[in-house]
Write a protein that holds these residues in place. Sequence first.
Motif, PDB file in Angstrom:
ATOM      1  N   HIS A 293       3.703  -7.905  -9.220  1.00  0.00           N
ATOM      2  CA  HIS A 293       4.661  -6.582  -9.900  1.00  0.00           C
ATOM      3  C   HIS A 293       3.614  -5.223 -10.392  1.00  0.00           C
ATOM      4  O   HIS A 293       3.772  -4.112 -10.991  1.00  0.00           O
ATOM      5  N   THR A 294       2.452  -5.363  -9.207  1.00  0.00           N
ATOM      6  CA  THR A 294       1.719  -3.954  -9.680  1.00  0.00           C
ATOM      7  C   THR A 294       2.708  -3.403  -8.681  1.00  0.00           C
ATOM      8  O   THR A 294       3.254  -3.479  -7.045  1.00  0.00           O
ATOM      9  N   PRO A 295       3.083  -1.433  -8.591  1.00  0.00           N
ATOM     10  CA  PRO A 295       3.386  -1.134  -8.096  1.00  0.00           C
ATOM     11  C   PRO A 295       3.633  -0.479  -7.126  1.00  0.00           C
ATOM     12  O   PRO A 295       1.866  -0.676  -6.771  1.00  0.00           O
ATOM     13  N   GLN A 296       3.850  -0.678  -5.743  1.00  0.00           N
ATOM     14  CA  GLN A 296       3.419   0.201  -5.087  1.00  0.00           C
ATOM     15  C   GLN A 296       2.253   1.428  -4.980  1.00  0.00           C
ATOM     16  O   GLN A 296       2.751   1.998  -4.910  1.00  0.00           O
ATOM     17  N   PRO A 297       1.866   1.248  -3.186  1.00  0.00           N
ATOM     18  CA  PRO A 297       0.485   2.878  -3.318  1.00  0.00           C
ATOM     19  C   PRO A 297       1.791   3.398  -2.866  1.00  0.00           C
ATOM     20  O   PRO A 297       3.026   2.773  -1.473  1.00  0.00           O
ATOM     21  N   ILE A 298       1.871   4.915  -2.738  1.00  0.00           N
ATOM     22  CA  ILE A 298       2.617   5.818  -2.614  1.00  0.00           C
ATOM     23  C   ILE A 298       2.509   5.776  -0.740  1.00  0.00           C
ATOM     24  O   ILE A 298       0.741   6.345  -0.068  1.00  0.00           O
ATOM     25  N   GLU A 299       3.245   5.824  -0.379  1.00  0.00           N
ATOM     26  CA  GLU A 299       3.360   5.744   1.780  1.00  0.00           C
ATOM     27  C   GLU A 299       2.971   7.240   2.112  1.00  0.00           C
ATOM     28  O   GLU A 299       3.775   7.540   1.182  1.00  0.00           O
ATOM     29  N   PRO A 300       2.210   7.994   2.550  1.00  0.00           N
ATOM     30  CA  PRO A 300       2.737   9.823   3.338  1.00  0.00           C
ATOM     31  C   PRO A 300       4.535   9.309   4.081  1.00  0.00           C
ATOM     32  O   PRO A 300       4.478   8.795   4.805  1.00  0.00           O
ATOM     33  N   ASN A 301       4.450  10.506   3.384  1.00  0.00           N
ATOM     34  CA  ASN A 301       6.777  10.896   4.374  1.00  0.00           C
ATOM     35  C   ASN A 301       5.433  11.096   5.462  1.00  0.00           C
ATOM     36  O   ASN A 301       5.228  12.169   6.278  1.00  0.00           O
ATOM     37  N   LEU A 302       6.861  11.125   6.539  1.00  0.00           N
ATOM     38  CA  LEU A 302       6.648  11.080   7.618  1.00  0.00           C
ATOM     39  C   LEU A 302       7.158  12.416   8.520  1.00  0.00           C
ATOM     40  O   LEU A 302       8.613  12.459   7.686  1.00  0.00           O
ATOM     41  N   HIS A 303       6.640  13.556   8.694  1.00  0.00           N
ATOM     42  CA  HIS A 303       7.348  14.637   9.080  1.00  0.00           C
ATOM     43  C   HIS A 303       8.375  14.966  10.452  1.00  0.00           C
ATOM     44  O   HIS A 303       7.478  14.472  10.711  1.00  0.00           O
ATOM     45  N   PRO A 304       9.413  15.553  10.108  1.00  0.00           N
ATOM     46  CA  PRO A 304      10.007  15.414  11.253  1.00  0.00           C
ATOM     47  C   PRO A 304       9.154  15.574  12.841  1.00  0.00           C
ATOM     48  O   PRO A 304       9.433  14.775  13.803  1.00  0.00           O
ATOM     49  N   SER A 305       7.852  16.656  12.898  1.00  0.00           N
ATOM     50  CA  SER A 305       7.728  16.059  13.860  1.00  0.00           C
ATOM     51  C   SER A 305       6.845  15.428  14.280  1.00  0.00           C
ATOM     52  O   SER A 305       5.523  15.680  15.052  1.00  0.00           O
ATOM     53  N   GLY A 306       6.306  14.889  13.396  1.00  0.00           N
ATOM     54  CA  GLY A 306       5.687  13.604  13.871  1.00  0.00           C
ATOM     55  C   GLY A 306       4.260  13.382  12.484  1.00  0.00           C
ATOM     56  O   GLY A 306       3.523  12.384  12.702  1.00  0.00           O
ATOM     57  N   ASP A 307       4.307  14.873  11.796  1.00  0.00           N
ATOM     58  CA  ASP A 307       3.023  14.563  11.364  1.00  0.00           C
ATOM     59  C   ASP A 307       2.998  13.542   9.922  1.00  0.00           C
ATOM     60  O   ASP A 307       4.227  13.705   9.386  1.00  0.00           O
ATOM     61  N   ALA A 308       2.183  12.682  10.138  1.00  0.00           N
ATOM     62  CA  ALA A 308       1.721  12.536   8.462  1.00  0.00           C
ATOM     63  C   ALA A 308       1.573  13.661   6.953  1.00  0.00           C
ATOM     64  O   ALA A 308       0.477  14.190   7.792  1.00  0.00           O
ATOM     65  N   ARG A 309       2.504  13.951   6.677  1.00  0.00           N
ATOM     66  CA  ARG A 309       1.971  14.829   5.406  1.00  0.00           C
ATOM     67  C   ARG A 309       1.864  14.010   4.169  1.00  0.00           C
ATOM     68  O   ARG A 309       2.647  13.142   3.858  1.00  0.00           O
ATOM     69  N   PRO A 310       1.195  14.115   3.530  1.00  0.00           N
ATOM     70  CA  PRO A 310       1.165  13.863   1.897  1.00  0.00           C
ATOM     71  C   PRO A 310       1.705  13.343   1.350  1.00  0.00           C
ATOM     72  O   PRO A 310       2.662  14.546   1.127  1.00  0.00           O
TER      73      PRO A 310
END
Length: 144
Positions: free
Chosen positions: A121-138
Amino acid sequence: MSSTGHADEHHEAAHDHGHGGTGKYWLVFLALCLLTLCSFLTYFEMWHNAIPVNVSRAFMMAVSVSKALLVMCFFMHLIWEANWKWVLTVPAAMMAVFLVCMLIPDIGYRTDYYSSHRWNHTPQPIEPNLHPSGDARPAAQPGH
């Protein structure tokens, strides 16, 4: 009638002399504007790129505390109060620091003893969004 007017004039003269006149209030106002400008700078993208989040949070806390102290000292006239103010504020400040120090381990290690039921029942940590260029942006954080 005239003695009351004289007493009021004397009281106002003593009041102005004890508080340093309006120049001190203008300096405090300018300091508050400068501190507000500093907090406004944290809104921009260049700040987020250059300054780590933890440093930014500590900076904002320092700016906020400084602004609160300026308002309390000058606009609430605490700087001109008698020394009895320390009898009230020092023990309260010591208790506040003590409570924060006692709660830091409780909050910091709160997930170490979670049961499996609690983890469900604990919220999951926020995953970094994947930018269309493939870079992981926070992911954007609230308040930033």
